[in-house]
Design a protein around this motif. Structure first.
Motif, mmCIF file in Angstrom:
data_model
loop_
_atom_site.group_PDB
_atom_site.id
_atom_site.type_symbol
_atom_site.label_atom_id
_atom_site.label_comp_id
_atom_site.label_asym_id
_atom_site.label_seq_id
_atom_site.Cartn_x
_atom_site.Cartn_y
_atom_site.Cartn_z
ATOM 1 N N ARG A 1 0.831 -1.205 0.000
ATOM 2 C CA ARG A 1 0.000 0.000 0.000
ATOM 3 C C ARG A 1 0.864 1.253 0.000
ATOM 4 O O ARG A 1 0.611 2.204 -0.747
ATOM 5 C CB ARG A 1 -0.925 0.011 1.226
ATOM 6 N N ASP B 1 -6.734 4.064 -2.601
ATOM 7 C CA ASP B 1 -5.304 4.266 -2.359
ATOM 8 C C ASP B 1 -5.046 5.673 -1.844
ATOM 9 O O ASP B 1 -4.185 5.886 -0.979
ATOM 10 C CB ASP B 1 -4.501 4.025 -3.636
ATOM 11 N N GLY C 1 2.456 2.030 -3.274
ATOM 12 C CA GLY C 1 1.546 2.570 -4.271
ATOM 13 C C GLY C 1 1.530 4.081 -4.310
ATOM 14 O O GLY C 1 1.095 4.667 -5.297
ATOM 15 N N GLY C 2 2.022 4.718 -3.249
ATOM 16 C CA GLY C 2 1.962 6.170 -3.196
ATOM 17 C C GLY C 2 3.286 6.873 -3.001
ATOM 18 O O GLY C 2 3.354 8.091 -3.082
#
Length: 239
Positions: free
Chosen positions: A55, A188, A58-59
């Protein structure tokens, strides 16, 4: 969730300091590495499992990662494979001294180095610095229209003039710019602890007012109905 931030009494790291992701289910080792690597000048984000690490990845873009091989659920080798599919972040694997086969497999999957447990924090820090020295100095830049967003510096310019962004606007733009042209799922963005569900739309509208000629009909910051948002880029410079 075990994502960490600067602790009281620790020196504040510069924004351009190398950012390291640490993934290890052993809380004692995570705390040790967080404290020591910060003192060595690194920024550190740490988590206890591969699910949370995915997670976070993803950013955010990291300069290096330290992954433990043996973890509950998805192991470090599977996470390593996932990271190498999506980029060239240098990865140092932590292994038990007897795990020879796993070290070999890790190297075959693209691990850049490994260190057996128990280890000296100073040695790990030196190995990370060596990995970073061997890595080309890539300053990824995303261009769209007259705008240029430097992912390393997190700076937005328009025709050479700096565009002032709030911290949340900068964070939102970075999350989108790490995956230019791709739809970033709303969940997200919501999962980012600095961007809540209701705040996403507010920040997106504010950002559009700074980037779009017609915020009601955006060209660059597009809504993908029912899914999320995407940044339509003209060019991505990796050098």
């Amino acid at each position: 969730m075990a994502v960490t931030h600067t602790m009281a009494g620790e020196p504040r790291q510069e924004d351009d300091a190398p950012h390291v992701l640490v993934v290890d289910d052993d809380q004692r080792i995570r705390s040790l590495l967080e404290r020591f690597l910060r003192k060595e000048g690194f920024r550190v984000t740490a988590t206890a499992d591969a699910t949370e690490a995915r997670r976070i990845l993803g950013g955010l873009v990291f300069d290096a990662a330290v992954l433990d091989i043996m973890m509950p659920g998805e192991d470090g080798l599977s996470l390593l494979s996932h990271m190498k599919e999506g980029g060239e972040t240098p990865v140092l694997m932590l292994t038990a001294m007897a795990e020879v086969e796993q070290r070999v497999r890790g190297l075959s999957l693209g691990a850049d180095d490994y260190l057996g447990k128990p280890f000296e924090p100073q040695e790990l820090s030196l190995r990370l610095k060596n990995l970073l020295r061997r890595r080309p100095d890539v300053a990824r830049v995303v261009r769209f229209g007259s705008f240029r967003f430097d992912l390393k510096r997190e700076e937005l310019t328009s025709s050479g003039t700096l565009v002032r962004l709030t911290e949340r606007e900068r964070r939102l733009l970075r999350l989108l710019a790490t995956r230019p042209g791709a739809t970033v799922p709303r969940q997200d963005l919501v999962a980012d602890e600095q961007l809540g569900d209701r705040a996403i739309d507010v920040q997106m509208n504010r950002l559009r007012r700074k980037l779009e000629d017609n915020p009601a009909d955006p060209r660059y910051l597009q809504t993908v109905r029912g899914l999320g948002y995407r940044l339509v880029a003209d060019l991505v410079d990796d050098t």
